[in-house]
Design an enzyme around this catalytic site. Structure first.
Site, PDB file in Angstrom:
ATOM      1  N   CYS A   1       0.825  -1.201   0.000  1.00 24.06           N
ATOM      2  CA  CYS A   1       0.000   0.000   0.000  1.00 24.06           C
ATOM      3  C   CYS A   1       0.862   1.256   0.000  1.00 24.06           C
ATOM      4  O   CYS A   1       0.473   2.286  -0.584  1.00 24.06           O
ATOM      5  CB  CYS A   1      -0.946  -0.009   1.199  1.00 24.06           C
ATOM      6  SG  CYS A   1      -0.110  -0.249   2.783  1.00 24.06           S
TER       7      CYS A   1
ATOM      8  N   HIS B   1      -1.537   0.771   7.420  1.00 23.94           N
ATOM      9  CA  HIS B   1      -1.971   0.844   6.023  1.00 23.94           C
ATOM     10  C   HIS B   1      -1.828   2.273   5.525  1.00 23.94           C
ATOM     11  O   HIS B   1      -2.125   3.230   6.254  1.00 23.94           O
ATOM     12  CB  HIS B   1      -3.429   0.384   5.910  1.00 23.94           C
ATOM     13  CG  HIS B   1      -3.993   0.506   4.527  1.00 23.94           C
ATOM     14  ND1 HIS B   1      -3.520  -0.234   3.474  1.00 23.94           N
ATOM     15  CD2 HIS B   1      -4.980   1.294   4.021  1.00 23.94           C
ATOM     16  CE1 HIS B   1      -4.201   0.077   2.378  1.00 23.94           C
ATOM     17  NE2 HIS B   1      -5.078   1.014   2.697  1.00 23.94           N
TER      18      HIS B   1
END
Length: 1381
Positions: free
Chosen positions: A201, A503
């Site tokens: 990510c 994330h």
């Protein structure tokens, strides 16, 4: 005459307007023609070094000009780039500065002036003219007039000059000719997402930000990949270019990034590594700069992202200032100052703190060069130049020194959409343009924020791709221009999670319409300003110390601003404005995507199902049938026919596809009359996997396929012959679940046996045999399912009159279900084996004739065995007829088998082999001939005891037996299994095929039950003997049959391999005793090793455990060597050689016993060492000590007892150490330490010397070291060695890598923790000066040390495991370290 206003607001005749417009059109056409010609002709790369002052000597100017450019134009361009007045400087060749300067007014082209085109670097020096420094150009200077330079700069493509809207920047996302929303149905935003490979990510967020940066994207598009120069797979710019093209033109919702990461040199494991997005940004920019060397984009990163700042120290007494210039690519902003309880509230506040100077006073005073003394001073940073794209990193990750863990600061920090950077530029430096251009050659690593300099000495921030609209004015003008402009926020990279992991996603604003979107991996959605404000972090109104703990973990981590300057701000290139090579790439990717779409469409309409086939030659084959849903059954059959390679073996007409359940081996149905039905309809739709399979069934030409109807069940019928004790191979029969047992018997009777006397036994699962004796009960009620296995028997014998579990049928089926097939590799014949084996004699013959060398001996044994066959048959019949009615008697008689051992064991040479008349005499004579050394004798009381087995003793994990009927075939009802009918087959150890043994039960111990399959206490293994000294293998009988290995079965040498069929409920002890005839020694003299799939061998030592964990065709290796008895342990003895390069040397395998003292073990060990290792040692000059891998440990004293004072385990390892003097260790309270002197004056390490301490006192250790070294106590320093013995360390690093002279009083505390024998301690004389080495001597010593440490294998890093560093490999992959495993 009518007048009209002109562009200059002057009135001109109306008739002149036409001619003016016409002339403008001609001029524009001429200009475009010049641009086109310039783009096509060769270009010259000029790198100019300004040596006019010490402040500018490290600056480089880079120009990439057409070869037709004249020298006069070159001077104009250099003046413009350097910010000088043209005509006030000279240009000379850099490699030959003594030559005359280039002519200012010459119209000669660069190609005619010895400049080399084609990407080669041409080095020039900018020098003083007539001894005077160049004049700085002012704003009014014609050279600095950007509008005046606009056209010429475009003609020659020379760098970051302003563009108007027509020069490559006209298109954007809202272009009416190319609209994302018109081709994308999956996302309303029109943008394409990126697939997260696993934990990528952070990569996706950065790639989307770069893609949404017009200047970066356009520059990447203008770079052209040359496939002849580089592999496209490893080209990072090319893969980024492909990715950006797909992001702009793809119709997918999300695309993969695997090609990009592959160009980084990453493998699939990198996708599972979490990294920092800011770290990735720096590493990726470095990689791009390396890849773009000697191209127009060589300085792109610096032009876009690089700024400058001054690191200064100013004396507060005289005002003298010492400074240096640093460059940076991003600005790290502290969230919460160290030790502070309150965080900064905004980016502006953090920026102000970043440049806030600190006062150096007190002990931190600064030595002023002018004052020549220490003075109070002010130290700080000043921004000199902000980059076009400003990157701010919010330092949310910190280290908590209270908990000693990394933490994330979730405090609230606001940031504006427009950021005015003018308050953060120092006015003094703004007024001093030369200051800003001064750089220090050592500024790259000394206190700079981010000194990301290119490794190329001639790198600069003045060369950029023509597609980027950047200012190219002087450094001074950049500062003045940037001060007056503000920056607009367009990217926020957000981190959600903690310091341990989380994330990333990006919030990015489009410069086309100002719309903010969230790019969260493959999901792209529109967001609002409220969503941006939610990334500030923290909780509302609280900025205290604990606010971070209760705040949201989702907050901004990186901010990217762009300078607001209409003359420089670029727009996104539209598809119609792409360069030709990008248009070709778009077309290529479009075709690839269409092909992928078509393939996906085919995949969606393809049925994928498992296919099986009983191949006439290759037996059962398995494959995957992939057939389009519209293909008919006939076409699918032809595809399966080719897939199973049946051409030339079976005709296509003799094949058909049927529905099949492979797990239950059940044919569910056939498809008669449906040959033209589509497979999609036939299989119940298109799927990638089905709950059933297909079987390609074959037949012979004269046969007819049997129809299989739904609802039928498959029954595999085995016919059992009690007379021959054989079980036939299965025949498949189809029946219905609603049939009764009587109807089922009648169905079978049509082919095989009589229904009146038929017995049917259903095997539902392992060891679950059910006699089907209720005539009217249905098959479903009896437990039949899709596929079933039954045994049928019909005979005249009275066996059906007894209880089923006591019947011969049950015993035969039980044996059939538990028998496995093993491959046993026999050992090589060792010297002396034959002399110790049994000498088999002829009847009335020479008693001295050995068995192996005499054919007559083998015949006499065969005669005995043949005669015993008839005797044993009669014996078995007598036992059956005279059996008692008691349960124990029935159990014994019905399963009694004679035990005939092979003629391999040692016997008395005077034994007679005359055949007796009765069974007992025959049995005793056979025992006398082939009696075992493992405890067997002619005494009838020594026969095997009766065994009673319960269901709980049986392992319920067996699969359906794979033992064929021929394995269980026997011509002897008593299961003698002596292969009398076959000829002698010579085995590796001299035995023939008649030496096949079968144990039997004895009547001598009827009724007695012996249980011994529990683990022996306090033992590393189990004894083969019980407490009375009798062999435990005699405690039970279970099926055993061995035969030579055939060529088809053997993966080993067939002369050394046996195929053994054995009941897997047999214990290892009984199994070993059955193997005695084939090994040639008693079971106590050989070991059993199980061979696993990877050819690893592990010894089986638990003699009371069964073979239930073995399965068919498992391999076993037999090795000669004494097996262990109760309380014994196998021990590997290694010699400890403390002063040898390899301190650990294997000596022997030996056996230690529980209760044995250390001295007793040494007494048994020393003769073994003398015989096998030629070591003649004195018992008082050797010691045994604990071995932990390669580390020596506790010294074992002579009076220590194994299992009482010393814990011992199976496969134990121990060190044997040879002493130079009698043992000094007398008590467990003493401590043996290995010491080694380090001599800095000679750069050498001395040999190991052992020191015996009476306590754990540091003072005692120092005193002992003083005694052996003559170092004064006050000068002695010591340090504990690190790592595995011998704790090797480079002599160049030992003085700094070890913790010398720790401030402790005892050895058993931190940081020493010396609590056991064997610790390594280095010591030195603190007054000894280290040897001064020249550079050559140091390099030579470093090579020697590296070679020494490499040989000893001590290149281990002792630091804790670190996180995997983020690296991008420019050569396509990481280099393998040959020193690593």
């Amino acid at each position: 005459m009518e007048m009209v206003p002109s562009e200059e607001n002057q009135f001109v005749p109306k008739e002149g307007v036409f001619w003016s417009c016409r002339q403008s059109i001609f001029d524009e056409m001429k200009r475009l023609s010049q641009i086109q010609n310039a783009a096509e002709e060769p270009r010259v790369l000029c790198i100019i070094q300004d040596i006019t002052s010490a402040k500018t000597v490290n600056e480089r100017l880079t120009l990439n000009l057409p070869a037709s450019t004249t020298l006069s134009k070159l001077y104009e361009d250099v003046a413009h780039k350097a910010g000088y007045v043209n005509g006030t400087f000279d240009l000379a060749w850099g490699n030959t500065p003594d030559m005359a300067p280039l002519d200012h007014s010459s119209e000669m082209s660069l190609s005619d002036s010895a400049f080399e085109p084609g990407g080669k670097r041409n080095f020039l020096q900018l020098t003083d003219k007539d001894g005077e420094q160049p004049q700085i150009a002012s704003d009014e200077s014609g050279t600095a007039d950007s509008s005046g330079m606009d056209d010429s700069s475009q003609e020659r493509f020379i760098g970051p000059l302003p563009r108007d809207g027509t020069a490559g920047c006209s298109g954007d996302y809202s272009s009416p000719s190319y609209s994302y929303s018109s081709i994308l149905n999956k996302s309303e935003t029109g943008y394409v997402g990126l697939v997260n490979q696993a934990m990528t990510c952070y990569l996706n967020s950065l790639l989307q930000t770069l893609f949404m940066t017009p200047e970066f994207r356009n520059a990447l598009y203008n770079w052209e990949f040359e496939e002849s120069e580089e592999d496209p797979v490893t080209s990072i710019p090319y893969q980024l270019q492909r990715l950006f093209v797909l992001l702009q033109t793809s119709k997918k919702r999300a695309i993969e990034t695997t090609d990009v990461t592959r160009s980084f040199g990453w493998d699939s494991s990198e996708a599972w590594q979490q990294h920092d997005v800011q770290e990735l940004c720096r590493v990726m920019f470095d990689a791009l700069e390396q890849k773009w060397k000697q191209t127009e984009q060589a300085d792109l990163i610096n032009q876009l992202y690089q700024g400058k700042l001054k690191d200064y120290v100013r004396c507060l007494e005289c005002g003298y200032e010492s400074w240096r210039i640093d460059t940076y690519l991003d600005i790290p902003l502290v969230i919460r100052p160290f030790g502070a309880s309150q965080a900064y509230g905004s980016v502006e506040e953090a920026l102000q703190a970043f440049i806030q100077p600190e006062t150096l006073d007190g002990p931190n005073q600064y030595f002023c060069e002018r004052c020549k003394k220490k003075c109070d001073a002010r130290k700080g940073l000043r921004f000199l130049h902000f980059p076009y794209l400003l990157t701010l990193q919010l330092k949310r990750f910190d280290f908590d020194y209270t908990t000693m863990h990394r933490i994330k600061l979730n405090d609230r920090m606001t940031f504006p959409e427009e950021l005015d950077m003018s308050p953060f530029i120092d006015v003094e430096d703004e007024k001093s343009p030369q200051t800003e251009s001064c750089t220090d050659s050592g500024a790259e690593n000394e206190g700079s924020c981010h000194s990301d300099q290119m490794s190329n000495d001639f790198s600069t921030d003045d060369c950029v791709d023509e597609g980027i609209c950047l200012d190219s004015t002087s450094s001074t003008e950049r500062v003045l221009n940037s001060v007056s402009e503000s920056c607009e926020l367009f990217s926020v990279m957000v981190h959600s999670g903690s310091a341990a992991g989380g994330h990333y996603y990006a919030c990015i604003k489009s410069f086309s319409d100002g719309q903010w979107c969230s790019f969260n991996d493959q999901h792209v959605s529109k967001i609002t300003q409220d969503d941006i404000r939610k990334t500030y972090g923290g909780s509302s109104g609280n900025r205290g110390y604990y606010s971070s703990a209760f705040a949201s973990s989702t907050n901004a981590y990186m901010l990217i601003y762009r300078l607001k300057d209409p003359s420089r701000n670029a727009k996104y290139l539209a598809a119609e404005d792409f360069p030709e090579h990008i248009k070709s790439l778009v077309q290529k990717e479009k075709e690839s995507e269409e092909q992928e779409k078509r393939q996906r469409e085919i995949e969606r309409n393809t049925c994928k199902i498992k296919l099986f086939c009983m191949h006439p030659v290759k037996m059962m084959m398995e494959s995957k049938l992939e057939v389009h849903k519209d293909k008919t059954l006939r076409e699918a059959t032809e595809m399966a026919y080719k897939l199973m390679e049946l051409e030339g073996v079976v005709s296509l007409d003799c094949c058909r596809l049927v529905k099949y359940d492979e797990f239950h081996e059940y044919l569910e149905r056939s498809y008669e009359g449906e040959e033209d039905t589509p497979m999609g309809l036939l299989l119940g739709g298109v799927k990638s996997s089905y709950m059933f399979d297909l079987l390609l069934e074959t037949r012979r030409p004269e046969q007819v396929f049997q129809p299989y109807k739904p609802g039928e069940v498959m029954v595999k019928v085995h016919v059992v012959d009690l007379k021959s004790e054989t079980i036939a191979s299965p025949i498949s029969v189809r029946a219905y679940l609603n049939q009764t047992i009587t109807e089922f018997k009648q169905l079978i009777a049509q082919v095989w046996l009589s229904a009146e006397t038929m017995r049917v036994v259903l095997e539902r699962c392992y060891n679950d045999l059910r006699l089907l004796c209720v005539p009217n009960k249905t098959l479903k009620a009896e437990g039949f399912f899709r596929s079933n296995k039954v045994f049928v028997e019909s005979s005249e014998l009275t066996d059906h009159q007894v209880t089923f579990t006591d019947s011969l049928l049950w015993k035969l089926l039980d044996r059939h279900g538990n028998t496995i097939r093993l491959l046993v590799l026999l050992p090589e014949q060792s010297p002396g084996t034959l002399a110790n084996r049994t000498l088999c004699q002829k009847v009335g013959g020479d008693s001295d004739a050995p068995f192996e060398g005499s054919k007559g001996n083998r015949k006499s044994v065969e005669a005995i065995l043949e005669e015993s066959t008839e005797k044993l048959k009669n014996l078995s019949l007598q036992q059956q007829q005279g059996s008692s009615t008691s349960d124990s008697q029935k159990s014994s008689d019905a399963s009694d088998f004679e035990h005939i051992e092979s003629p391999t064991q040692e016997v008395d040479s005077n034994s007679s082999l005359c055949v007796a008349a009765d069974n007992r005499e025959l049995e005793n004579r056979l025992r006398a001939t082939v009696g075992g050394a493992g405890g067997a004798s002619s005494d009838p009381e020594n026969h095997f005891a009766c065994e009673e087995r319960s269901d709980s003793e049986v392992n319920n994990d067996r699969s359906t037996s794979s033992v064929d009927s021929d394995i269980l075939s026997s011509s002897h009802s008593s299961d003698t299994l002596c292969n009398a009918d076959s000829g002698p087959i010579q085995l590796a150890n001299g035995l023939d095929s008649h030496s096949i043994t079968s144990s039997r039960r004895s009547k001598a111990h009827e009724g007695k039950k012996e249980t011994w399959d529990t683990a022996e206490e306090d033992s590393g293994t189990d004894s083969e003997y019980d407490d009375n000294g009798k062999s435990k293998a005699e405690a039970q009988y279970l099926y055993f049959r061995a035969e030579p290995c055939s060529q088809d079965d053997a993966t080993w040498d067939t002369q050394k391999c046996l195929v053994v069929h054995v009941d897997k409920r047999i214990t290892l002890a009984a199994f070993k005793q059955n193997l005695e005839p084939y090994v040639g020694v008693t079971s106590t003299q050989f070991k059993v090793f199980r061979v696993y799939a990877n050819n690893q061998e592990f010894e089986s030592v638990r003699l009371n455990e069964t073979l239930s964990s073995f399965s068919d065709d498992n391999k076993i290796t037999i090795r000669l060597g004494r097996a262990l008895k109760k309380g014994e342990y196998r021990v590997k003895v290694y010699q400890l050689l403390v002063n040898e390069p390899e301190p650990c040397k294997f000596l022997v395998d030996t056996v230690f016993a529980k209760g044995m003292t250390v001295r007793q073990s040494k007494e048994e060990l020393l003769p073994q060492l003398k015989e096998q290792c030629k070591l003649d040692l004195s018992i008082d000059r050797v010691r045994l000590r604990k071995k932990t891998w390669k580390n020596p440990g506790t010294v074992f004293l002579d009076y220590h007892v194994y299992e009482e004072d010393i814990s011992i385990s199976s496969n134990w390892e121990v060190f044997l150490e040879v002493l130079n003097e009698p043992e000094k260790m007398k008590s467990m309270s003493q401590l043996a330490v290995l010491t080694r002197r380090w001599s800095p004056a000679t750069m050498k390490l001395g040999p190991f010397q052992e020191v015996i301490l009476e306590s754990s006192s540091v003072e005692e250790l120092k005193e002992k070291l003083c005694e052996i070294s003559d170092i004064p106590l006050e000068n002695l320093e010591f340090a504990k060695g690190r790592g595995t013995f011998p704790c090797d360390i480079s002599v160049l690093e030992i003085h700094q890598d070890l913790d010398w002279n720790p401030k402790v009083s005892t050895l058993n505390v931190w940081p020493l923790y010396i609590c056991d024998d064997g610790a390594v301690v280095f010591y030195r004389d603190s007054t000894e000066e280290p040897l001064e080495l020249s550079e050559d001597e140091r390099n030579e010593l470093m090579k020697k040390e590296s070679s020494r440490l490499l040989k000893t294998g001590h290149r281990v890093s002792y630091s804790p495991r670190k996180e995997k560093a983020l690296k991008i490999y420019l050569d396509g992959g990481p280099a393998k370290d040959p020193g690593q495993d």
